[in-house]
Design an enzyme around this catalytic site. Structure first.
Site, PDB file in Angstrom:
ATOM      1  N   ASP A   1     -76.470  18.860 -55.946  1.00  0.00           N
ATOM      2  CA  ASP A   1     -76.077  18.945 -54.535  1.00  0.00           C
ATOM      3  C   ASP A   1     -76.502  17.704 -53.747  1.00  0.00           C
ATOM      4  OD1 ASP A   1     -74.864  20.224 -52.391  1.00  0.00           O
ATOM      5  OD2 ASP A   1     -76.719  21.234 -51.771  1.00  0.00           O
TER       6      ASP A   1
ATOM      7  N   GLY B   1     -72.212  14.727 -50.416  1.00  0.00           N
ATOM      8  CA  GLY B   1     -71.614  14.482 -49.092  1.00  0.00           C
ATOM      9  C   GLY B   1     -72.606  13.809 -48.160  1.00  0.00           C
ATOM     10  N   ARG B   2     -73.842  14.319 -48.160  1.00  0.00           N
ATOM     11  CA  ARG B   2     -74.861  13.748 -47.265  1.00  0.00           C
ATOM     12  C   ARG B   2     -75.228  12.318 -47.680  1.00  0.00           C
ATOM     13  NH1 ARG B   2     -78.707  18.558 -48.048  1.00  0.00           N
ATOM     14  NH2 ARG B   2     -77.078  19.069 -49.542  1.00  0.00           N
ATOM     15  N   TRP B   3     -75.237  12.077 -48.991  1.00  0.00           N
ATOM     16  CA  TRP B   3     -75.528  10.720 -49.468  1.00  0.00           C
ATOM     17  C   TRP B   3     -74.479   9.749 -48.915  1.00  0.00           C
ATOM     18  CZ3 TRP B   3     -72.839   7.075 -52.252  1.00  0.00           C
ATOM     19  CH2 TRP B   3     -73.590   5.999 -52.746  1.00  0.00           C
TER      20      TRP B   3
ATOM     21  N   HIS C   1     -69.214  11.798 -54.264  1.00  0.00           N
ATOM     22  CA  HIS C   1     -68.871  12.491 -55.510  1.00  0.00           C
ATOM     23  C   HIS C   1     -68.769  11.498 -56.671  1.00  0.00           C
ATOM     24  CE1 HIS C   1     -68.474  16.105 -53.282  1.00  0.00           C
ATOM     25  NE2 HIS C   1     -67.325  15.813 -52.705  1.00  0.00           N
TER      26      HIS C   1
ATOM     27  N   GLU D   1     -66.830  29.259 -54.375  1.00  0.00           N
ATOM     28  CA  GLU D   1     -66.747  29.109 -52.911  1.00  0.00           C
ATOM     29  C   GLU D   1     -66.273  27.709 -52.510  1.00  0.00           C
ATOM     30  OE1 GLU D   1     -69.379  30.563 -54.566  1.00  0.00           O
ATOM     31  OE2 GLU D   1     -68.684  32.579 -54.033  1.00  0.00           O
TER      32      GLU D   1
ATOM     33  N   TRP E   1     -63.719  26.314 -53.355  1.00  0.00           N
ATOM     34  CA  TRP E   1     -62.263  26.322 -53.130  1.00  0.00           C
ATOM     35  C   TRP E   1     -61.939  26.368 -51.633  1.00  0.00           C
ATOM     36  CZ3 TRP E   1     -59.373  24.706 -56.855  1.00  0.00           C
ATOM     37  CH2 TRP E   1     -59.649  25.030 -58.190  1.00  0.00           C
TER      38      TRP E   1
ATOM     39  N   LEU F   1     -76.453  18.352 -78.130  1.00  0.00           N
ATOM     40  CA  LEU F   1     -76.624  18.820 -76.741  1.00  0.00           C
ATOM     41  C   LEU F   1     -75.425  19.687 -76.379  1.00  0.00           C
ATOM     42  CD1 LEU F   1     -77.998  18.758 -73.897  1.00  0.00           C
ATOM     43  CD2 LEU F   1     -76.529  16.803 -73.391  1.00  0.00           C
TER      44      LEU F   1
ATOM     45  N   SER G   1     -77.008  29.547 -54.286  1.00  0.00           N
ATOM     46  CA  SER G   1     -75.564  29.347 -54.078  1.00  0.00           C
ATOM     47  C   SER G   1     -74.695  29.904 -55.214  1.00  0.00           C
ATOM     48  CB  SER G   1     -75.249  27.864 -53.831  1.00  0.00           C
ATOM     49  OG  SER G   1     -75.990  27.371 -52.724  1.00  0.00           O
TER      50      SER G   1
ATOM     51  N   GLU H   1     -87.775  28.925 -64.331  1.00  0.00           N
ATOM     52  CA  GLU H   1     -88.629  28.199 -63.387  1.00  0.00           C
ATOM     53  C   GLU H   1     -87.733  27.375 -62.457  1.00  0.00           C
ATOM     54  OE1 GLU H   1     -91.940  28.422 -63.090  1.00  0.00           O
ATOM     55  OE2 GLU H   1     -91.934  29.906 -64.722  1.00  0.00           O
TER      56      GLU H   1
HETATM   57  C1  IPE Z   1     -73.507  24.371 -54.722  1.00  0.00           C
HETATM   58  O1  IPE Z   1     -73.508  23.466 -53.683  1.00  0.00           O
HETATM   59  C2  IPE Z   1     -72.331  24.110 -55.615  1.00  0.00           C
HETATM   60  C3  IPE Z   1     -72.379  22.874 -56.390  1.00  0.00           C
HETATM   61  C4  IPE Z   1     -73.344  21.994 -56.401  1.00  0.00           C
HETATM   62  C5  IPE Z   1     -71.232  22.630 -57.206  1.00  0.00           C
HETATM   63  P1  IPE Z   1     -72.852  23.808 -52.276  1.00  0.00           P
HETATM   64  O2  IPE Z   1     -73.011  22.592 -51.441  1.00  0.00           O
HETATM   65  O3  IPE Z   1     -71.484  24.325 -52.462  1.00  0.00           O
HETATM   66  O4  IPE Z   1     -73.779  24.988 -51.750  1.00  0.00           O
HETATM   67  P2  IPE Z   1     -74.117  25.458 -50.272  1.00  0.00           P
HETATM   68  O5  IPE Z   1     -72.815  25.570 -49.548  1.00  0.00           O
HETATM   69  O6  IPE Z   1     -75.005  24.419 -49.681  1.00  0.00           O
HETATM   70  O7  IPE Z   1     -74.830  26.759 -50.448  1.00  0.00           O
HETATM   71  C1  IPE Z   2     -72.319  18.720 -54.299  1.00  0.00           C
HETATM   72  O1  IPE Z   2     -72.398  17.932 -53.177  1.00  0.00           O
HETATM   73  C2  IPE Z   2     -70.978  18.619 -54.988  1.00  0.00           C
HETATM   74  C3  IPE Z   2     -70.141  19.817 -54.852  1.00  0.00           C
HETATM   75  C4  IPE Z   2     -70.477  20.918 -54.257  1.00  0.00           C
HETATM   76  C5  IPE Z   2     -68.824  19.752 -55.448  1.00  0.00           C
HETATM   77  P1  IPE Z   2     -71.838  18.394 -51.779  1.00  0.00           P
HETATM   78  O2  IPE Z   2     -70.416  17.983 -51.678  1.00  0.00           O
HETATM   79  O3  IPE Z   2     -72.097  19.841 -51.548  1.00  0.00           O
HETATM   80  O4  IPE Z   2     -72.717  17.509 -50.786  1.00  0.00           O
HETATM   81  P2  IPE Z   2     -73.467  17.977 -49.478  1.00  0.00           P
HETATM   82  O5  IPE Z   2     -74.296  19.186 -49.843  1.00  0.00           O
HETATM   83  O6  IPE Z   2     -72.422  18.285 -48.473  1.00  0.00           O
HETATM   84  O7  IPE Z   2     -74.318  16.803 -49.107  1.00  0.00           O
HETATM   85 MG    MG Z   3     -73.694  20.869 -50.832  1.00  0.00          MG
END
Ligand code: IPE
Ligand code: IPE
Ligand code: MG
Length: 227
Positions: A18, A21-23, A35, A65, A67, A129, A182, A193
């Site tokens: 995760d 997007g913020r990066w 991504h 989710e 989607w 792996l 999530s 853990e």
């Molecule tokens: C969880 O991240 C799903 C993946 C990393 C693929 P999300 O960004 O979708 O989760 P929430 O919305 O912060 O819970």
């Molecule tokens: C995780 O990064 C990738 C997917 C959920 C596909 P995010 O896209 O959720 O990035 P943030 O959480 O918005 O930074």
């Molecule tokens: Mg996220």
């Protein structure tokens, strides 16, 4: 990277990748750039897993989710997935990686599905792996699916999960600072853990992965016993 003694290496590591997007946002870039950079992190962590002798790696690439995200972002993620599989399949196959997708794959477009099926087929005899890619995956959906499949039958419930035959994760890593699951592997993480880090997935490196494993090695697992 230093080689960690095999006695302390988790057999199965799961990762919620995760923070892409913020990066990107923090750099004034579109989410898609995050991504793309995140795909590079995955490549590094897969290579490091092979080097360290991790047996199973399960990565959360796209949730049920997810989607609900904008069409353009979903389209970008699916194209990225397809192109990454095509670009890296040869190397992964050569290095003994067995690829398996887990999730509601019926939701995926035909070209994405075809790339996945090809990767699964080409790598099906590998066992260095086991790389499980959770795609269109939801833990609740998986449990319901298995429950429906086994309802009224004596069939083993766990064998009906997408992860049939795979040991439960020993360690779950979530990058990006959120302290939640999530909808990932709800059944399988009963005694896993948990390790949360503020590091965003695109900046997660081999040393961060080893730091998580190092912390894991210091945890005392009891599984409900008195010891
Ligand atoms: C969880 O991240 C799903 C993946 C990393 C693929 P999300 O960004 O979708 O989760 P929430 O919305 O912060 O819970
Ligand atoms: C995780 O990064 C990738 C997917 C959920 C596909 P995010 O896209 O959720 O990035 P943030 O959480 O918005 O930074
Ligand atoms: Mg996220």
């Amino acid at each position: 990277m230093p080689k960690i003694p095999s006695s302390v290496i988790p057999k199965h590591i799961a990762i919620i990748m995760d923070g892409n997007g913020r990066w990107a946002k923090s750099r004034g870039l579109p989410r898609s750039a995050g991504h793309k950079k995140g795909a590079e992190s995955l490549k590094k962590i897969v290579a490091e897993s092979i080097r360290q002798g991790v047996g199973y790696l399960t990565v959360y690439a796209f949730s049920s989710e997810n989607w609900q995200r904008p069409k353009a972002e979903i389209g970008f993620l699916m194209d990225l997935l397809k192109s990454q599989i095509k670009a890296q399949l040869g190397e992964l196959a050569k290095n003994g990686v067995r690829i398996k997708a887990i999730g509601d794959l019926q939701m995926l477009a035909d070209d994405v599905k075809a790339a996945i099926l090809d990767a699964e087929e080409v790598t099906k005899h590998n066992d260095k792996l086991h790389l499980q890619v959770a795609l269109s995956y939801g833990g609740r959906q998986e449990i319901l699916h298995a429950a429906r499949k086994t309802a009224g039958e004596s069939a083993d419930f766990e064998a009906a999960l997408y992860t049939s035959g795979v040991p439960d994760p020993d360690l779950l890593i979530r990058t990006g600072g959120e302290m939640r699951i999530s909808n990932f592997l709800l059944w399988q993480i009963a005694y896993t853990e948990l390790y949360f880090t503020e590091k965003l997935w695109p900046e997660f490196k081999e040393e961060d992965f080893l730091a998580a494993i190092e912390e894991f090695s210091r945890r005392e697992r009891r599984f409900g016993t008195a010891e």
